[in-house]
Design a protein around this motif. Structure first.
Motif, PDB file in Angstrom:
ATOM      1  N   GLY A  10      11.096   0.273  -6.056  1.00 15.18           N
ATOM      2  CA  GLY A  10      10.453  -0.320  -4.878  1.00 15.18           C
ATOM      3  C   GLY A  10      10.635   0.573  -3.660  1.00 15.18           C
ATOM      4  O   GLY A  10      11.122   1.710  -3.761  1.00 15.18           O
ATOM      5  N   PHE A  11      10.260   0.046  -2.514  1.00 18.15           N
ATOM      6  CA  PHE A  11      10.282   0.830  -1.272  1.00 18.15           C
ATOM      7  C   PHE A  11      11.696   1.328  -0.940  1.00 18.15           C
ATOM      8  O   PHE A  11      11.971   2.540  -0.921  1.00 18.15           O
ATOM      9  N   ILE A  12      12.621   0.404  -0.702  1.00 16.77           N
ATOM     10  CA  ILE A  12      13.957   0.832  -0.249  1.00 16.77           C
ATOM     11  C   ILE A  12      14.758   1.400  -1.414  1.00 16.77           C
ATOM     12  O   ILE A  12      15.432   2.433  -1.276  1.00 16.77           O
ATOM     13  N   GLY A  13      14.646   0.763  -2.590  1.00 22.21           N
ATOM     14  CA  GLY A  13      15.406   1.230  -3.749  1.00 22.21           C
ATOM     15  C   GLY A  13      15.049   2.669  -4.103  1.00 22.21           C
ATOM     16  O   GLY A  13      15.941   3.474  -4.415  1.00 22.21           O
ATOM     17  N   SER A  14      13.763   3.018  -4.076  1.00 25.41           N
ATOM     18  CA  SER A  14      13.399   4.397  -4.456  1.00 25.41           C
ATOM     19  C   SER A  14      13.884   5.386  -3.398  1.00 25.41           C
ATOM     20  O   SER A  14      14.356   6.479  -3.730  1.00 25.41           O
ATOM     21  N   ASN A  15      13.799   5.002  -2.117  1.00 23.14           N
ATOM     22  CA  ASN A  15      14.352   5.881  -1.079  1.00 23.14           C
ATOM     23  C   ASN A  15      15.852   6.064  -1.291  1.00 23.14           C
ATOM     24  O   ASN A  15      16.388   7.165  -1.119  1.00 23.14           O
ATOM     25  N   PHE A  16      16.529   4.973  -1.704  1.00 22.28           N
ATOM     26  CA  PHE A  16      17.980   5.069  -1.923  1.00 22.28           C
ATOM     27  C   PHE A  16      18.295   6.017  -3.077  1.00 22.28           C
ATOM     28  O   PHE A  16      19.171   6.879  -2.977  1.00 22.28           O
ATOM     29  N   VAL A  17      17.580   5.853  -4.197  1.00 25.90           N
ATOM     30  CA  VAL A  17      17.854   6.688  -5.377  1.00 25.90           C
ATOM     31  C   VAL A  17      17.600   8.169  -5.040  1.00 25.90           C
ATOM     32  O   VAL A  17      18.403   9.049  -5.381  1.00 25.90           O
ATOM     33  N   GLY A 191       8.996   3.451   6.652  1.00 30.05           N
ATOM     34  CA  GLY A 191       9.165   4.838   6.227  1.00 30.05           C
ATOM     35  C   GLY A 191       8.325   5.130   4.993  1.00 30.05           C
ATOM     36  O   GLY A 191       7.440   4.354   4.633  1.00 30.05           O
ATOM     37  N   PRO A 192       8.617   6.265   4.309  1.00 33.15           N
ATOM     38  CA  PRO A 192       7.844   6.663   3.130  1.00 33.15           C
ATOM     39  C   PRO A 192       7.915   5.630   2.018  1.00 33.15           C
ATOM     40  O   PRO A 192       8.920   4.939   1.864  1.00 33.15           O
ATOM     41  N   PHE A 193       6.856   5.557   1.214  1.00 29.93           N
ATOM     42  CA  PHE A 193       6.757   4.695   0.025  1.00 29.93           C
ATOM     43  C   PHE A 193       6.740   3.201   0.353  1.00 29.93           C
ATOM     44  O   PHE A 193       7.051   2.373  -0.500  1.00 29.93           O
ATOM     45  N   HIS A 194       6.382   2.843   1.593  1.00 29.10           N
ATOM     46  CA  HIS A 194       6.329   1.427   1.974  1.00 29.10           C
ATOM     47  C   HIS A 194       4.985   0.867   1.525  1.00 29.10           C
ATOM     48  O   HIS A 194       3.934   1.377   1.913  1.00 29.10           O
ATOM     49  N   PHE A 195       5.016  -0.183   0.725  1.00 32.89           N
ATOM     50  CA  PHE A 195       3.793  -0.725   0.133  1.00 32.89           C
ATOM     51  C   PHE A 195       2.878  -1.292   1.233  1.00 32.89           C
ATOM     52  O   PHE A 195       3.347  -2.067   2.085  1.00 32.89           O
ATOM     53  N   GLU A 197       1.181  -3.659   2.089  1.00 30.16           N
ATOM     54  CA  GLU A 197       0.975  -5.080   2.372  1.00 30.16           C
ATOM     55  C   GLU A 197       1.808  -5.461   3.609  1.00 30.16           C
ATOM     56  O   GLU A 197       1.583  -6.508   4.197  1.00 30.16           O
ATOM     57  N   LYS A 198       2.771  -4.604   3.979  1.00 35.23           N
ATOM     58  CA  LYS A 198       3.657  -4.872   5.114  1.00 35.23           C
ATOM     59  C   LYS A 198       3.054  -4.265   6.378  1.00 35.23           C
ATOM     60  O   LYS A 198       2.229  -3.356   6.315  1.00 35.23           O
ATOM     61  N   LEU A 199       3.495  -4.758   7.540  1.00 38.25           N
ATOM     62  CA  LEU A 199       2.793  -4.454   8.799  1.00 38.25           C
ATOM     63  C   LEU A 199       2.526  -2.954   9.016  1.00 38.25           C
ATOM     64  O   LEU A 199       1.362  -2.562   9.199  1.00 38.25           O
ATOM     65  N   ILE A 200       3.572  -2.136   9.022  1.00 35.91           N
ATOM     66  CA  ILE A 200       3.381  -0.737   9.447  1.00 35.91           C
ATOM     67  C   ILE A 200       2.477   0.043   8.486  1.00 35.91           C
ATOM     68  O   ILE A 200       1.470   0.619   8.919  1.00 35.91           O
ATOM     69  N   PRO A 201       2.757   0.046   7.164  1.00 34.81           N
ATOM     70  CA  PRO A 201       1.844   0.807   6.300  1.00 34.81           C
ATOM     71  C   PRO A 201       0.440   0.212   6.236  1.00 34.81           C
ATOM     72  O   PRO A 201      -0.540   0.961   6.119  1.00 34.81           O
ATOM     73  N   LEU A 202       0.325  -1.119   6.351  1.00 36.02           N
ATOM     74  CA  LEU A 202      -1.016  -1.734   6.330  1.00 36.02           C
ATOM     75  C   LEU A 202      -1.842  -1.217   7.513  1.00 36.02           C
ATOM     76  O   LEU A 202      -3.026  -0.891   7.363  1.00 36.02           O
ATOM     77  N   PRO A 331      -2.173  11.147   0.718  1.00 39.30           N
ATOM     78  CA  PRO A 331      -3.315  10.271   0.442  1.00 39.30           C
ATOM     79  C   PRO A 331      -3.403   9.847  -1.023  1.00 39.30           C
ATOM     80  O   PRO A 331      -3.861   8.739  -1.319  1.00 39.30           O
ATOM     81  N   GLN A 332      -2.894  10.686  -1.968  1.00 39.14           N
ATOM     82  CA  GLN A 332      -2.968  10.301  -3.392  1.00 39.14           C
ATOM     83  C   GLN A 332      -2.084   9.093  -3.655  1.00 39.14           C
ATOM     84  O   GLN A 332      -2.434   8.214  -4.444  1.00 39.14           O
ATOM     85  N   TRP A 333      -0.904   9.069  -3.036  1.00 37.40           N
ATOM     86  CA  TRP A 333       0.000   7.917  -3.221  1.00 37.40           C
ATOM     87  C   TRP A 333      -0.690   6.651  -2.711  1.00 37.40           C
ATOM     88  O   TRP A 333      -0.666   5.617  -3.378  1.00 37.40           O
ATOM     89  N   VAL A 334      -1.314   6.759  -1.541  1.00 33.71           N
ATOM     90  CA  VAL A 334      -1.975   5.592  -0.941  1.00 33.71           C
ATOM     91  C   VAL A 334      -3.100   5.112  -1.856  1.00 33.71           C
ATOM     92  O   VAL A 334      -3.219   3.924  -2.159  1.00 33.71           O
ATOM     93  N   GLU A 335      -3.891   6.055  -2.336  1.00 34.35           N
ATOM     94  CA  GLU A 335      -5.024   5.694  -3.198  1.00 34.35           C
ATOM     95  C   GLU A 335      -4.534   5.022  -4.480  1.00 34.35           C
ATOM     96  O   GLU A 335      -5.061   4.009  -4.921  1.00 34.35           O
ATOM     97  N   GLN A 336      -3.453   5.565  -5.037  1.00 30.32           N
ATOM     98  CA  GLN A 336      -2.948   5.070  -6.320  1.00 30.32           C
ATOM     99  C   GLN A 336      -2.390   3.647  -6.187  1.00 30.32           C
ATOM    100  O   GLN A 336      -2.528   2.836  -7.102  1.00 30.32           O
ATOM    101  N   VAL A 337      -1.758   3.306  -5.045  1.00 34.72           N
ATOM    102  CA  VAL A 337      -1.201   1.946  -4.927  1.00 34.72           C
ATOM    103  C   VAL A 337      -2.270   0.906  -4.594  1.00 34.72           C
ATOM    104  O   VAL A 337      -2.038  -0.289  -4.728  1.00 34.72           O
TER     105      VAL A 337
END
Ligand code: NAD
Ligand code: DAU
Length: 353
Positions: A10-17, A191-195, A197-202, A331-337
């Motif tokens: 997920g968003f925070i977990g992947s940033n953590f790993v 930050g990066p990888f934020h799905f 549906e949440k305010l900032i990336p939306l 943009p590829q990440w955005v398109e893919q999600v």
């Protein structure tokens, strides 16, 4: 030495790993069910890296948890996995009870069984770190002091109620069974990888697509924003030095109203990717408010700062600029999600708003 991370796609977990393996050779077993919010592309940088062991599976699966714990014998479990979106919890609370309450319970029981059998030294060194949210404290009046760790729990949404329930289970497993737990209650991350549906990336994704920027109600709701990598460094600090049985509030001292966030994003995009159609502010639209919408969250982070010496590295200005730039660069990440399931959610949430 190994860490078991739940929800690490997920968003925070992947940033953590990613952060963890950038500064440590201690392997990470990453258990994630890959729901709509889980995305293995977040972890592309770890392809071929045998320090990262990904396991697709559910935290409600006790047999799988027992096998993983026996096989990898982690020295700590970091529990990120959750259903995390407030609006989805309003449309369908069942999944939130299943994962956040039943899943956390199942994980705690599996970990307790494993931990009880460990040799004394390993038992003493073991940690279960539960990643939670400031939303469990409810909503603040405009001039009320920020949430401290002793603020009463007053969750208002199905999401925050399910997280509050999991916090209580974690607390009880410490007091009753002695499990060495730590809980962090963090404010809004970005930050990066934020799905999106949440305010900032939306807002970033919609603006770039020339779509409406939907602000709920009057947009004067306040959130306390923290760059995701600062949340990751706080979790590392709590894991390393936190006192078992304690909770630590994590926040960036960055209270901002939603309208201000959206205007900041528009201003950055006007600068970094100007649109021929004119300033992005033209897309701002006020829509129907979120039911039960909490008015204000704010974190008092003095405990983690004074006990563990943690401080955020980013200001909101530096963090939001990096974030907008990341979405422009990926943009590829955005398109893919933005799969069919994502489009269905956007239609359900915003066409009647
Ligand atoms: P997210 O929705 O982006 O990711 C959640 C991850 O958990 C996904 O990869 C998903 O596939 C996985 N998952 C869901 N159900 C699962 C299950 N039953 N079994 C295994 N994996 C499952 O969430 P996030 O924003 O990264 O949040 C991570 C944690 O941090 C959550 O516990 C959340 O409550 C907490 N938190 C989030 C924020 C924030 O601003 N996003 C702030 C404070 C705390
Ligand atoms: O406070 C920590 C919490 O922050 C985490 O526990 C949650 O997992 C995380 O999703 C986040 O919850 P919020 O509800 O605060 O985040 P969200 O991005 O959904 O909304 C932020 C604010 O923006 C909130 O006041 C609602 C508003 N909003 C949101 C969306 C998606 C809008 O005005 N329009 C929108 O389209």
């Amino acid at each position: 030495m190994t860490l078991l991370v739940t929800g690490g796609a997920g968003f925070i977990g992947s940033n953590f790993v990613l952060d963890w393996l950038a500064s440590s050779d201690e392997p990470v077993v990453n258990l994630d069910a890959l729901t709509y919010a889980g995305n293995l592309h977040n972890l592309d940088a770890l392809q071929g890296d045998d320090r990262h062991i990904f396991v697709k599976g559910d935290i409600t699966d006790r047999g799988l948890l027992d096998r993983l714990l026996q096989q990898h014998r982690p020295r700590a479990v970091l529990h990120f996995a959750a259903e995390s979106h407030v609006d989805r919890s309003i449309h369908g609370p069942g999944a939130f009870i299943k994962t956040n309450v039943e899943g956390s319970f199942t994980l705690l029981e599996a970990v307790r069984g494993f931990w009880t059998e460990r040799p004394a030294d390993d038992k003493a060194a073991f940690r279960f770190l539960h990643v939670s949210t400031d939303e469990v404290y409810g909503s603040l009046q405009p001039t009320a002091p920020a949430f401290t760790e002793t603020h009463p729990y007053e969750p208002n949404s199905p999401y925050s109620a399910s997280k509050a329930a999991s916090d209580h289970l974690v607390r009880a497993w410490h007091h009753t069974y002695g499990l060495p737990v730590l809980t962090t209650n963090c404010s809004n991350n970005y930050g990066p990888f934020h799905f999106p549906e949440k305010l900032i990336p939306l807002m970033i994704v919609n603006a770039l697509a020339g779509k409406a920027l939907p602000i709920y109600g009057d947009g004067q709701q306040v959130r306390d924003w923290l760059y995701v990598r600062d949340h990751c460094s706080a979790i590392r600090a709590v894991l390393a030095g936190g006192r078992t049985g304690e909770t630590y509030n994590v926040g960036g001292w960055n209270e901002k109203a939603n309208v201000e966030i959206v205007h900041t994003i528009c201003a950055l995009l006007n600068q970094l990717r100007p649109s021929d159609a004119g300033p992005y502010e033209r897309l701002i639209t006020h829509v129907k408010d979120r039911p039960g919408h909490d008015r204000r969250y704010a974190i008092d982070a003095r405990k983690i700062e004074s006990e563990l010496g943690w401080r955020p590295a980013e200001t909101f200005d530096t963090g939001i600029r990096k974030t907008v730039q990341w979405y422009l660069d990926n943009p590829q990440w955005v398109e893919q999600v933005q799969s069919g399931a994502y489009r269905e959610w956007v239609t359900q949430q915003y066409t009647t708003a």
